[in-house]
Design an enzyme around this catalytic site. Structure first.
Site, PDB file in Angstrom:
ATOM      1  N   ASP A   1       0.574  -1.273  -0.087  1.00  0.00           N
ATOM      2  CA  ASP A   1       0.078  -0.031  -0.106  1.00  0.00           C
ATOM      3  C   ASP A   1       0.794   1.303   0.010  1.00  0.00           C
ATOM      4  O   ASP A   1       2.177   1.169   0.337  1.00  0.00           O
ATOM      5  CB  ASP A   1      -0.999   0.053   1.332  1.00  0.00           C
ATOM      6  CG  ASP A   1      -2.038  -0.802   1.183  1.00  0.00           C
ATOM      7  OD1 ASP A   1      -2.393  -1.270  -0.128  1.00  0.00           O
ATOM      8  OD2 ASP A   1      -2.732  -1.047   2.168  1.00  0.00           O
TER       9      ASP A   1
ATOM     10  N   LYS B   1      -3.904   3.483  -2.329  1.00  0.00           N
ATOM     11  CA  LYS B   1      -4.971   4.296  -2.304  1.00  0.00           C
ATOM     12  C   LYS B   1      -4.581   5.802  -2.085  1.00  0.00           C
ATOM     13  O   LYS B   1      -3.772   5.938  -1.032  1.00  0.00           O
ATOM     14  CB  LYS B   1      -5.773   3.557  -1.493  1.00  0.00           C
ATOM     15  CG  LYS B   1      -7.232   4.604  -1.238  1.00  0.00           C
ATOM     16  CD  LYS B   1      -8.095   3.938  -0.196  1.00  0.00           C
ATOM     17  CE  LYS B   1      -9.330   4.803   0.208  1.00  0.00           C
ATOM     18  NZ  LYS B   1     -10.156   4.296   1.099  1.00  0.00           N
TER      19      LYS B   1
ATOM     20  N   MET C   1      -7.606   8.911   9.275  1.00  0.00           N
ATOM     21  CA  MET C   1      -7.716   9.496   7.802  1.00  0.00           C
ATOM     22  C   MET C   1      -9.045  10.279   7.611  1.00  0.00           C
ATOM     23  O   MET C   1      -9.679  10.386   6.917  1.00  0.00           O
ATOM     24  CB  MET C   1      -8.170   8.197   6.957  1.00  0.00           C
ATOM     25  CG  MET C   1      -7.335   6.880   6.914  1.00  0.00           C
ATOM     26  SD  MET C   1      -7.851   5.427   6.541  1.00  0.00           S
ATOM     27  CE  MET C   1      -9.247   5.053   7.816  1.00  0.00           C
TER      28      MET C   1
END
Length: 245
Positions: free
Chosen positions: A34, A56, A170
């Site tokens: 990731d 992402k 996040m």
């Protein structure tokens, strides 16, 4: 058929990678990784190791989750040791549970290697303990992702009424919505908040404010960023240490 290691890469500081994670990374035939995994980790692999990036950014997957699942399965058919490398911990908003269930359904052998979660390590590097006697006896870790059309109903806001420490992962993009909802619960506009950008790395930046002004103060901070809300934030004034190391 090979084995898949769902592996936590930790919060960013290379030295916070676990011994077990480092071992399987060095043994891996392929690393499926990731964006939040420290790129320096990839230098630890053996010669001939393959790489597949499935990161992402800004809510856009390079590969949709369903295709990531299929990529893990395909890799298990081709390679003996498959490392799925995730920032933080695989089971803390890392979709590791979904991938483990998929592998289980496909009869693929797998192992979970926990990683040090940013939820505790990043505040620690900012000098903010998530619990502290006489201030906070518990902490909650909450997703900062807000569903479509800024609908925050995917978060159980009533569960955040207490004075427990709250850590939003996040959530920088939605910090206005987060603060507005917490104020609507009756929290004071002067309630302490910290935003920590790129925590545990040399680029770490910390902004401290309140529910009333933190959204403005934190404008321009880079992601990944973590939000800590609670009286424990006030301890940073005395406990900050990383900036002077």
């Amino acid at each position: 058929m090979g084995k898949v290691y769902l592996t936590g890469a930790g919060p960013g500081d290379l030295e916070l990678l676990t011994v077990k994670a480092l071992r399987v990374i060095r043994e891996a035939d392929i690393i499926i990784y990731d964006r939040l995994a420290n790129a320096e980790i990839l230098k630890e692999v053996k010669d001939g190791c393959e790489f597949l990036y499935v990161g992402k950014e800004d809510a856009k997957h390079t590969i949709p989750q369903e295709e990531i699942n299929e990529a893990l399965f395909a890799a298990s058919l081709k390679y003996e040791i498959v490392v799925r490398l995730k920032g933080g911990d695989p089971f803390v908003f890392g979709r590791g549970g979904e991938e483990a269930l998929f592998l289980k359904d496909k009869n693929v052998a797998y192992e979970i290697i926990p990683g040090i979660s940013s939820a505790i390590s990043v505040p620690a590097y900012a000098g903010i303990p998530v619990t502290h006697r006489g201030i906070s006896t518990a902490f909650k870790v909450v997703t900062g992702h807000i569903s479509a059309n800024n609908d925050s109903s995917n978060i159980n806001w009533d569960d955040l009424k207490s004075d427990d420490t709250i850590v939003f992962l996040m959530g920088l993009k939605n910090i206005d919505i987060i603060c507005e909802n917490l104020l609507s619960l009756g929290k004071s506009k002067d309630y302490p908040v910290a935003v920590i950008s790129k925590g545990t790395t040399p680029e770490q930046k910390v902004v401290v404010g309140t529910l009333e002004d933190i959204a403005q103060k934190s404008k321009g901070l880079a992601t990944p960023a973590l939000i800590v809300i609670g009286e424990v934030v006030n301890l940073r004034e005395k406990l900050q240490w990383f900036e002077s190391v």
